[in-house]
Design a protein around this motif. Structure first.
Motif, PDB file in Angstrom:
ATOM      1  N   ARG A  35      77.516  77.170   7.332  1.00 44.21           N
ATOM      2  CA  ARG A  35      76.798  76.375   8.333  1.00 44.21           C
ATOM      3  C   ARG A  35      76.222  77.316   9.388  1.00 44.21           C
ATOM      4  O   ARG A  35      76.929  78.199   9.870  1.00 44.21           O
ATOM      5  CB  ARG A  35      77.733  75.350   8.986  1.00 44.21           C
ATOM      6  CG  ARG A  35      77.078  74.443  10.021  1.00 44.21           C
ATOM      7  CD  ARG A  35      75.960  73.606   9.407  1.00 44.21           C
ATOM      8  NE  ARG A  35      76.401  72.827   8.290  1.00 44.21           N
ATOM      9  CZ  ARG A  35      76.874  71.583   8.386  1.00 44.21           C
ATOM     10  NH1 ARG A  35      76.960  71.014   9.554  1.00 44.21           N
ATOM     11  NH2 ARG A  35      77.249  70.939   7.312  1.00 44.21           N
ATOM     12  N   VAL A  58      74.112  76.989  12.970  1.00 38.83           N
ATOM     13  CA  VAL A  58      73.555  76.133  14.019  1.00 38.83           C
ATOM     14  C   VAL A  58      72.706  76.997  14.941  1.00 38.83           C
ATOM     15  O   VAL A  58      73.209  77.921  15.591  1.00 38.83           O
ATOM     16  CB  VAL A  58      74.656  75.419  14.822  1.00 38.83           C
ATOM     17  CG1 VAL A  58      74.028  74.541  15.912  1.00 38.83           C
ATOM     18  CG2 VAL A  58      75.528  74.581  13.903  1.00 38.83           C
ATOM     19  N   GLU A 117      62.589  64.292  17.123  1.00 38.07           N
ATOM     20  CA  GLU A 117      62.735  65.529  16.363  1.00 38.07           C
ATOM     21  C   GLU A 117      61.522  65.811  15.477  1.00 38.07           C
ATOM     22  O   GLU A 117      61.307  66.948  15.055  1.00 38.07           O
ATOM     23  CB  GLU A 117      64.000  65.472  15.512  1.00 38.07           C
ATOM     24  CG  GLU A 117      65.295  65.556  16.284  1.00 38.07           C
ATOM     25  CD  GLU A 117      65.789  64.219  16.846  1.00 38.07           C
ATOM     26  OE1 GLU A 117      66.908  64.174  17.364  1.00 38.07           O
ATOM     27  OE2 GLU A 117      65.031  63.219  16.765  1.00 38.07           O
ATOM     28  N   TYR A 160      66.079  77.579   5.560  1.00 40.11           N
ATOM     29  CA  TYR A 160      66.675  76.497   4.774  1.00 40.11           C
ATOM     30  C   TYR A 160      65.766  76.121   3.609  1.00 40.11           C
ATOM     31  O   TYR A 160      66.209  75.996   2.464  1.00 40.11           O
ATOM     32  CB  TYR A 160      66.932  75.275   5.655  1.00 40.11           C
ATOM     33  CG  TYR A 160      67.290  74.049   4.851  1.00 40.11           C
ATOM     34  CD1 TYR A 160      68.544  73.943   4.247  1.00 40.11           C
ATOM     35  CD2 TYR A 160      66.370  73.015   4.671  1.00 40.11           C
ATOM     36  CE1 TYR A 160      68.870  72.829   3.480  1.00 40.11           C
ATOM     37  CE2 TYR A 160      66.693  71.901   3.913  1.00 40.11           C
ATOM     38  CZ  TYR A 160      67.940  71.817   3.314  1.00 40.11           C
ATOM     39  OH  TYR A 160      68.255  70.718   2.544  1.00 40.11           O
ATOM     40  N   CYS A 215      70.994  74.020  10.830  1.00 46.30           N
ATOM     41  CA  CYS A 215      70.689  72.872  11.691  1.00 46.30           C
ATOM     42  C   CYS A 215      70.166  73.431  13.015  1.00 46.30           C
ATOM     43  O   CYS A 215      70.631  74.470  13.477  1.00 46.30           O
ATOM     44  CB  CYS A 215      71.919  72.016  11.970  1.00 46.30           C
ATOM     45  SG  CYS A 215      72.608  71.180  10.530  1.00 46.30           S
ATOM     46  N   THR A 250      69.532  72.527  17.102  1.00 47.11           N
ATOM     47  CA  THR A 250      69.750  71.610  18.221  1.00 47.11           C
ATOM     48  C   THR A 250      68.756  71.943  19.335  1.00 47.11           C
ATOM     49  O   THR A 250      68.444  73.110  19.563  1.00 47.11           O
ATOM     50  CB  THR A 250      71.183  71.708  18.791  1.00 47.11           C
ATOM     51  OG1 THR A 250      71.391  72.993  19.405  1.00 47.11           O
ATOM     52  CG2 THR A 250      72.220  71.486  17.701  1.00 47.11           C
ATOM     53  N   VAL A 307      77.246  68.824  15.606  1.00 47.77           N
ATOM     54  CA  VAL A 307      76.281  69.287  14.613  1.00 47.77           C
ATOM     55  C   VAL A 307      76.917  70.336  13.708  1.00 47.77           C
ATOM     56  O   VAL A 307      76.700  70.342  12.485  1.00 47.77           O
ATOM     57  CB  VAL A 307      75.013  69.828  15.300  1.00 47.77           C
ATOM     58  CG1 VAL A 307      74.090  70.503  14.299  1.00 47.77           C
ATOM     59  CG2 VAL A 307      74.280  68.700  16.015  1.00 47.77           C
ATOM     60  N   GLY A 362      76.440  68.009  10.955  1.00 49.42           N
ATOM     61  CA  GLY A 362      74.992  67.979  10.860  1.00 49.42           C
ATOM     62  C   GLY A 362      74.505  68.198   9.429  1.00 49.42           C
ATOM     63  O   GLY A 362      75.156  68.862   8.628  1.00 49.42           O
ATOM     64  N   PRO A 382      72.114  69.943   6.849  1.00 51.10           N
ATOM     65  CA  PRO A 382      71.277  71.145   6.784  1.00 51.10           C
ATOM     66  C   PRO A 382      69.795  70.797   6.658  1.00 51.10           C
ATOM     67  O   PRO A 382      69.418  69.864   5.952  1.00 51.10           O
ATOM     68  CB  PRO A 382      71.797  71.865   5.543  1.00 51.10           C
ATOM     69  CG  PRO A 382      73.228  71.456   5.457  1.00 51.10           C
ATOM     70  CD  PRO A 382      73.236  70.009   5.889  1.00 51.10           C
ATOM     71  N   GLU A 411      68.031  69.782   9.224  1.00 46.65           N
ATOM     72  CA  GLU A 411      67.693  68.769  10.213  1.00 46.65           C
ATOM     73  C   GLU A 411      67.712  69.338  11.633  1.00 46.65           C
ATOM     74  O   GLU A 411      68.407  70.307  11.920  1.00 46.65           O
ATOM     75  CB  GLU A 411      68.661  67.588  10.130  1.00 46.65           C
ATOM     76  CG  GLU A 411      68.580  66.810   8.834  1.00 46.65           C
ATOM     77  CD  GLU A 411      67.250  66.092   8.674  1.00 46.65           C
ATOM     78  OE1 GLU A 411      66.765  65.504   9.664  1.00 46.65           O
ATOM     79  OE2 GLU A 411      66.688  66.118   7.551  1.00 46.65           O
ATOM     80  N   TYR A 451      68.326  68.191  15.730  1.00 47.99           N
ATOM     81  CA  TYR A 451      69.017  67.194  16.543  1.00 47.99           C
ATOM     82  C   TYR A 451      68.721  67.431  18.019  1.00 47.99           C
ATOM     83  O   TYR A 451      69.082  68.480  18.562  1.00 47.99           O
ATOM     84  CB  TYR A 451      70.531  67.259  16.307  1.00 47.99           C
ATOM     85  CG  TYR A 451      70.943  66.890  14.904  1.00 47.99           C
ATOM     86  CD1 TYR A 451      71.197  65.574  14.545  1.00 47.99           C
ATOM     87  CD2 TYR A 451      71.048  67.877  13.923  1.00 47.99           C
ATOM     88  CE1 TYR A 451      71.568  65.237  13.254  1.00 47.99           C
ATOM     89  CE2 TYR A 451      71.413  67.549  12.623  1.00 47.99           C
ATOM     90  CZ  TYR A 451      71.669  66.222  12.291  1.00 47.99           C
ATOM     91  OH  TYR A 451      72.025  65.895  11.003  1.00 47.99           O
TER      92      TYR A 451
END
Length: 334
Positions: free
Chosen positions: A118, A120, A138, A163, A171, A173, A227, A231, A233, A235, A237
């Motif tokens: 992951r 972030v 978003e 990604y 992800c 944010t 997230v 969260g 992947p 995306e 937020y």
């Protein structure tokens, strides 16, 4: 058990996140990678720095070899490290591009090679640009106005492309303006509080009409952790839900908390490309991950002012040189 690499973990938001995540039972270790530039301080980590779970690495994310070495063995990356002050970006856009874009690419490359589960990438609502009315989702276009926001928007796109191209589980944010203890005194709340506590005047751009959403740093860190844990992947937020205020309204609250009046405020000409209003909705993180901000703005602002009042040793050496640059030229970025 999660092994988390936090870049920029000795900075303002990053250190709050480290102190939060290191307490989680399912987190075996936290590595902080931080260049300790002007806004990063070991002291921001508090007792977390003494935790057996924590490892600190002094280094820069633009150092690809170091990033490769540090990333090994981790299951997650939470990426805070960035050049983040708008005024500084006017004169040093190259540094912002280097750290925010090339540094992010180094981390993504290392994450791909080490099978990070992951990633972030922490960003800002400023990438959406000014919104005189309405609110960004978003899916809204990115229309940054200044070099800082442009560099962050570019880093967002680089992260999301990792990604799409390589399957790096990214992800993104995007939060509104954060505030709280330990923030370097160049942003409007700590700058105004520390100047007023020192008996110095403060300055407002234009007529103080610029609108920002103010979110306590702990609420942002809560959203980032959600997230990290849940969260999807690929995306993005938005993390908001604080209080919308003009800079004049915010100044009024700070004056009251510091026992000052409007005689301490000077208005100066507005800065070039000073976005009039930021606004975004955060329905997605609320509905998908259960995010809800918990901190009351007025109570949190009072707590923040009180922290600076009780800790002059943390900011007094910083304020004099900073305010000499600000007075008569520019107000704090909001």
């Amino acid at each position: 058990m999660k092994r988390v690499l936090v870049t920029g973990g000795a900075g303002f938001i990053g250190s709050h996140f480290v102190k939060r995540i290191i307490q989680a039972d399912d987190v075996a270790s936290v590595t902080v990678l931080d260049a300790l530039t002007y806004a990063g301080h070991i002291e921001n980590l508090g007792v977390a720095f003494l935790s057996e779970k924590l490892r600190f690495v002094h280094g820069d994310i633009t150092d690809a070899a170091l990033v490769e070495e540090v990333a090994a063995g981790h299951t997650a990356v939470v990426h805070f490290a960035a050049e983040s002050h708008v005024d500084r970006s006017y004169a040093a856009a190259d540094a912002f591009l280097s750290t925010n874009v090339l540094g992010t690419q180094n981390l993504l490359d290392a994450a791909r090679r080490h099978d990070i589960e992951r990633f972030v990438h922490v960003s800002t609502d400023e990438v959406y640009g000014p919104l005189p009315e309405g609110s960004a989702t978003e899916a809204s276009p990115l229309r940054p106005s200044v070099p800082y926001a442009a560099a962050k928007a570019a880093s967002d796109l680089v992260a999301l492309s990792a990604y799409q191209t390589h399957g790096v589980p990214v992800c993104v944010t995007r939060s509104s303006n954060n505030f709280g203890a330990y923030q370097y005194p160049e942003k409007i709340i700590p700058l105004f509080v520390t100047r007023l506590l020192s008996g110095e005047p403060v300055t407002l751009h234009g007529r103080g009409q610029h609108v920002r959403n103010w979110l306590h740093v702990e609420d942002n860190c809560q959203g980032i952790e959600q997230v990290l844990r849940g969260g999807i992947p690929g995306e993005v937020y938005n993390i908001g839900g604080g209080t919308d205020l003009t800079s004049r309204e915010l100044t009024g609250h700070i004056l009251s908390l510091c026992g000052a009046d409007w005689d301490a405020v000077t208005y100066i000409p507005d800065r070039q490309a000073n976005d009039i209003r930021y606004s975004m909705v955060w329905d997605k993180i609320a509905s998908q991950l259960g995010y809800r901000p918990k901190r009351d703005f007025h109570e949190s602002l009072a707590e923040t002012a009180d922290w600076y009042r009780r800790n002059p040793d943390r900011w007094a050496p910083l304020v004099a040189p900073l305010t000499r640059r600000v007075v008569g030229r520019s107000a704090a970025h909001v």
